[in-house]
Design an enzyme around this catalytic site. Structure first.
Site, short mmCIF file in Angstrom:
data_model
loop_
_atom_site.label_atom_id
_atom_site.label_comp_id
_atom_site.label_asym_id
_atom_site.label_seq_id
_atom_site.Cartn_x
_atom_site.Cartn_y
_atom_site.Cartn_z
N CYS A 164 58.25 69.97 41.66
CA CYS A 164 57.60 69.07 40.71
C CYS A 164 57.46 69.66 39.32
O CYS A 164 57.02 68.98 38.39
CB CYS A 164 56.23 68.66 41.24
N HIS A 302 48.75 67.66 35.59
CA HIS A 302 49.69 67.42 36.69
C HIS A 302 49.07 66.40 37.64
O HIS A 302 49.74 65.46 38.06
CB HIS A 302 49.99 68.73 37.42
N GLU A 313 43.29 72.21 39.74
CA GLU A 313 43.81 72.15 38.38
C GLU A 313 42.69 72.00 37.36
O GLU A 313 42.74 72.59 36.28
CB GLU A 313 44.81 70.99 38.22
N LYS A 331 50.06 59.74 36.23
CA LYS A 331 50.52 59.48 37.61
C LYS A 331 49.65 58.43 38.29
O LYS A 331 50.05 57.87 39.32
CB LYS A 331 50.51 60.78 38.43
N HIS A 336 54.00 59.70 41.57
CA HIS A 336 54.52 61.05 41.33
C HIS A 336 56.04 61.03 41.36
O HIS A 336 56.65 60.83 42.41
CB HIS A 336 53.97 61.98 42.40
N PHE A 394 55.66 72.67 44.65
CA PHE A 394 55.80 73.41 45.89
C PHE A 394 56.71 74.62 45.65
O PHE A 394 57.70 74.54 44.94
CB PHE A 394 56.43 72.53 46.98
#
Length: 406
Positions: A164, A302, A313, A331, A336, A394
């Site tokens: 991502c 994010h 975050e 988002k 996403h 990830f």
């Protein structure tokens, strides 16, 4: 002014909320969601919502292009052409100029539609029915390759693949290419088209996806106390970056400056993020851009809408930047887009600085009490010198980008 300072001169997008960059920005400001229910795949899937691009790409691409490109490549081409034209380029680079133009386009997965479709073709009908263009449609560098041919770029065509964080990492490498003097212009961004039963099933198994059973438009809810996972989306977003010297020489409009970027890796867990390292990434991006945290007025988070991810975050933002900026998470509207999410966030960040207007984080009914930052639940006017964009993926991939108002 530093002749190698990096200007943003063009924007393009095709997203779940708009067929173009301006349409996408208008949807962001209005707080419109592109998430809908998907019924085509039956009841066997545990999740039936996603954010799809509804735009018909056949109006923008020729028949041969559509036949030779995976959907991810098609979306990249549409967004890339728009960004190139938005920057004021009438056609591809020619002559020696071609050697000063590069492409960097990220994707988390690449041509997944083609991979799955051609595996089915092989199983059903045998090897002779597999398309001859399968490999070039599958490969993750396909979008970068097609766009390099489209604009005549011979200074390199790269394809970061870092989950991502892919397209924010693409911004980083594009900025580095210009700053090093290896190119004057870089078309950069990200693309993703992997809304497939396999991906939905796999992500559902990790409990990463939202299972919200009400109005699909309300499923993606970053920072909300009731968030329960992200919504998978698709789309592409592209930016044209160029050196200030080159932009000035041709009289280009500068939308914003990309002053600092940073890429780090956690080297820890394949899934769980390192909050301290997220904060370190933001600090590094500020340092490379010569920007103080006090100058940051906007944070494009994010913020995927996962319980742990959003909380962590917010802690990292408060640590690295402080609690003074306005935080937004688009988002909430697009879902996403995985490898394309950073580029779409960059588009929102650039336009937010241009308009001094922060898009809302929709579906924020009740802020999670563990979130200590100032999240915009509605469209917010600001006076911001600079903004920061975050992407975390990830594998422990982290990327941040700092933009300044033009």
């Amino acid at each position: 002014m530093d002749p190698r300072r990096v200007a943003v001169t063009g924007l393009g997008a095709i997203s779940p909320v708009g067929a173009t960059a301006p349409a996408t920005w208008d949807a962001f400001v209005d707080g419109r969601s592109g998430v809908r229910r998907i019924d085509e795949w039956g009841d066997e899937l545990p999740v039936h919502i996603a954010a799809l691009v509804d735009t018909d790409v056949s109006t923008s691409l020729t028949v041969p292009e559509r036949k030779r490109m995976d959907r991810a490549e098609q979306l990249a081409m549409v967004a890339g052409r728009e960004a190139w034209a938005d920057a004021g380029f009438a056609g591809p680079a020619i002559g020696e100029e071609r050697d000063r133009v590069a492409v960097v386009v990220g994707s988390a997965i690449g041509g997944l539609h083609t991979t799955i479709d051609q595996q089915h073709a092989l199983e059903r009908s045998g090897a002779r029915r597999v398309l001859p263009h399968t490999v070039t449609m599958m490969m993750a560098n396909g979008a970068a390759a097609w766009l390099s041919m489209q604009i005549g770029a011979r200074a390199g065509a790269s394809a970061p693949v870092s989950a991502c964080a892919s397209s924010t990492e693409a911004l980083h490498w594009a900025r580095m290419i210009i700053a090093s003097g290896a190119a004057d212009v870089v078309l950069t961004g990200g693309t993703e088209a992997c809304v497939e039963p396999l991906v939905l099933a796999a992500l559902a198994q990790t409990r990463a996806l939202s299972r919200f059973d009400g109005d699909p438009a309300r499923a993606s809810r970053p920072f909300d106390a009731q968030r329960d996972g992200f919504v998978l989306g698709e789309g592409a977003a592209m930016l044209v970056l160029e050196s200030s010297e080159h932009a000035s020489r041709r009289g280009a409009r500068v939308r914003a400056w990309l002053d600092g970027t940073a890429v780090t890796s956690d080297a820890a867990d394949i899934v769980q993020a390192d909050t301290d390292n997220q904060a370190r990434t933001m600090r590094l991006a500020l340092r490379t851009g010569g920007i103080d945290a006090s100058q940051i007025g906007i944070v494009h988070a994010h913020a995927t809408s996962t319980p742990l991810g959003d909380r962590n975050e917010s802690i990292a933002i408060a640590d690295a930047i402080g609690v003074h900026p306005v935080v937004t998470a688009t988002k909430s509207m697009t879902g996403h887009l995985l490898g394309a999410s950073g580029a779409l966030g960059a588009l929102a960040t650039v336009r937010a600085l241009q308009e001094q207007l922060v898009p809302p984080t929709i579906n924020l009914d009740q802020l999670d009490p563990e979130i200590a930052v100032d999240v915009a639940a509605g469209t917010r006017s600001v006076q911001a010198e600079a903004a920061i964009l975050n992407s975390f993926g990830f594998g422990g991939h982290n990327a941040s980008a700092v933009f300044s108002a033009a």
